[in-house]
Design an enzyme around this catalytic site. Sequence first.
Site, PDB file in Angstrom:
ATOM      1  N   ASP A 301       3.066  -7.998  -1.901  1.00  0.00           N
ATOM      2  CA  ASP A 301       4.186  -8.628  -2.591  1.00  0.00           C
ATOM      3  C   ASP A 301       3.653  -9.300  -3.850  1.00  0.00           C
ATOM      4  O   ASP A 301       2.456  -9.592  -3.954  1.00  0.00           O
ATOM      5  CB  ASP A 301       4.849  -9.660  -1.675  1.00  0.00           C
ATOM      6  CG  ASP A 301       6.251 -10.033  -2.138  1.00  0.00           C
ATOM      7  OD1 ASP A 301       6.643  -9.587  -3.233  1.00  0.00           O
ATOM      8  OD2 ASP A 301       6.931 -10.771  -1.426  1.00  0.00           O
ATOM      9  N   THR A 303       4.577 -12.357  -5.067  1.00  0.00           N
ATOM     10  CA  THR A 303       4.352 -13.779  -4.828  1.00  0.00           C
ATOM     11  C   THR A 303       3.251 -13.972  -3.797  1.00  0.00           C
ATOM     12  O   THR A 303       3.292 -13.386  -2.714  1.00  0.00           O
ATOM     13  CB  THR A 303       5.644 -14.451  -4.330  1.00  0.00           C
ATOM     14  OG1 THR A 303       6.686 -14.189  -5.264  1.00  0.00           O
ATOM     15  CG2 THR A 303       5.451 -15.945  -4.185  1.00  0.00           C
ATOM     16  N   ASP A 534       4.334 -12.538   3.491  1.00  0.00           N
ATOM     17  CA  ASP A 534       4.401 -13.911   3.986  1.00  0.00           C
ATOM     18  C   ASP A 534       5.814 -14.315   4.397  1.00  0.00           C
ATOM     19  O   ASP A 534       6.026 -15.425   4.868  1.00  0.00           O
ATOM     20  CB  ASP A 534       3.880 -14.895   2.935  1.00  0.00           C
ATOM     21  CG  ASP A 534       4.702 -14.851   1.642  1.00  0.00           C
ATOM     22  OD1 ASP A 534       5.626 -14.025   1.547  1.00  0.00           O
ATOM     23  OD2 ASP A 534       4.400 -15.645   0.732  1.00  0.00           O
TER      24      ASP A 534
END
Length: 779
Positions: A301, A303, A534
């Site tokens: 990802d 982020t 996450d």
Amino acid sequence: MASHQVDSHMGLTQAEVNARIQAGQHNLPMKPLTKSIGQIISGNTFTLFNLVNVVLGALIFTTGSYQNLLFLGVAIINTAIGSLQEINAKRKIDKMSILAESNVRVRREGKEVAVPQENIVQDDIVLLRRGDQIPVDGVVAATEGLEADESPLTGESDPINKQLGDQLLSGSFIVAGQAAMQVTAVGSDTFAAKLAQEAKEENETKSQLLATINRIIRVLTYVLIPLGVILFTVSMVRRGNYNRAIITTAASMIGMIPEGLVLLTNVALAVSSRNLANRHVLVRALPAIEALARVDTICLDKTGTITSGKLKVAKVIGVSATEAQVAEAARRIAYALNDDNETAMAIKATAAAPDTEVTARMPFSSARKWSGASFADGENLVMGAPQFVFPEGLAPAVTTQLNEVMQQGYRVLAVARTPYPLAAPLEDAELLGLLLISDELRPTAAATFNFFAGQGVTLKVISGDDPVTVANVAKAADLAGADQAIDMSTVAEEADFHALAAENNVFGRVTPGQKKKLIAAMQDNGHTVAMTGDGVNDVLALRQANCSIAMASGAEAAKSIADFVLIDSNFDAMTWVLNEGRRVINNIERVASMYLVKTIFSVILTAIFIFLPLDYPIVPINLTPVSAIAVAIPSFFLTLEPNFERVRGQFMQKVMTLALPAALMVVAYALILTFFESWFGWSFGVTSTLVALLIGVIELHVLTLVARPFNRYKTVMVIGLYLALFAIFFFGGKIFSMSNLWDFKLMLVYIPLIVSTVPVYYALQELLGRRVLSRINWR
């Protein structure tokens, strides 16, 4: 159902909690990631091979030839070292597990407190929010737009809206909203605990290496004891010498056992997990180290990997409202939903909570990609991805402005209002303005991505953010193929995901279901895929991947099913994980051939000498120092060596290319020397000494190939081992019941044989390795 209704705003009193604990109505602790010390010791001690060793030792003891029991000391030392290494690794991992463990939020006596999972009791009020995995069974006591994903239990991944009184099952996770849940079942009474495979248990990670070694052991299990019994019987019938029959039979069976290989593999994985723990990486399953070593594609990802995840509101753009009004609307939504994710916290940081009454809430979900709230003043406000809030598109001028800011790497949120109650899809939404969210680029991102590129690992970014934004951030981090971006919101369900996965490196506006499909497509395309995530939107993809990595700062649902947890939430640590995995697997593959030489020649020689009217030409006391010098000692040091080449499989082919030629040479030279015994009238002691010498020399030839490429350390080691072998046979022979080799007539025999081993071994390796073994399907 709950035994009695508990006030969701107050929860249980401490006295009620204590009473339930006394009554045994409390939850079970989480399943530990490591074995207990007792399990480690018993697992290394009570093995089939150790049992065979003990039985053989007892039989040798009856002969009075106590010097031949030395092999038992080596086995005991190996077992002790292996157990100590695993215990040391266990203690380190247990410490890291505590750091990674998330406490459960409960409400007791009107206060919110965090407690370990095992301290949850019957009727507790558990507070749940987006990203949490439900630890026990319960019913909804209060809710704000709660949606649960029960796919871990039912296989159905569509979110389920939960209302007051609805049941919540342990193992499922929250994808939207918040709730207070009254616990109805704990411990073994929960729904998940009653399933054969609990959802909270990590997916069983298969180890190709351990599977191959176990296959070898299974085959040996079938041949070891029968061959030994037959050889002993034949020896007794032919010669009637019990002592000789026991000693030679024991030597043949000890030679067949590659016990050091099994032990070394387990210890190597345990040591690796300890090394990674020192780097603040928690390994939840040891075989995952091997899985990551074989990875050739990592999906991540934006982020937390390319960027730090520390968000802030960089700019507000007014469209049909002023900048101040847009910012105020965004804050009203953020405070109304009471989320604590990074985006919400960044918006809340701009000003204090507005004094408005909330009448309805629509929490954010990965499927909708927007959230909203309705207020007492009649306003219905929404905030989310522009393409999802306005699926029909925006005005040309706004679209141009939107593209410009996304090219600068900003994440853009549309703030809008609608005259109707909030529902998907939105009706007649009016764009108030745009919120620009900035996320700082990780300083080490470019270096990390360059490292993976240099290791032959392809990186692909799969994000819920706009593909233009993601692509520009990826370009800033020098991610290869960052210009190959696609907006997955424009992709139909029936699209060819195999082609999409192969042709693009950046995927934006990806839904959780699409993430899973993309990874499955990459796997179908022949890739071994790791996934980092996450958030709750990453869970499906994490489950699908060959290897999953979660950030410790992320959602509990992601951490609960990940193979690795990055305690510092630092993606840079993945370089250590990849290298550690490759080091272990490559080194085990290298040293395995050294162990299997002895196994292969022992099986073949035993089968041959069953039909020959001669004694098996090896005794345990001769073989013990050879195995220690030429196999056990160097394998230990080589296993710890740096070796970061990409793992390409073909374990058996690589091992057999080195081991089989050497084993066949040992068989041939043993038969030649046995023939010389009768021709020259040697004693059995001379023959067994010369056979052991040739075994040592040939094993060291294998070591010489295994140790390549040489450095100063390995050069000194190999030379030292050759000298040690020479010293044992020519100066320490009496200690190991060897015959005197300082005999000129013997030298005329064994020196030419030793010299011939070099060209013969390399010729056999060329013939068998490249022309025969490479053509065999070893699967």
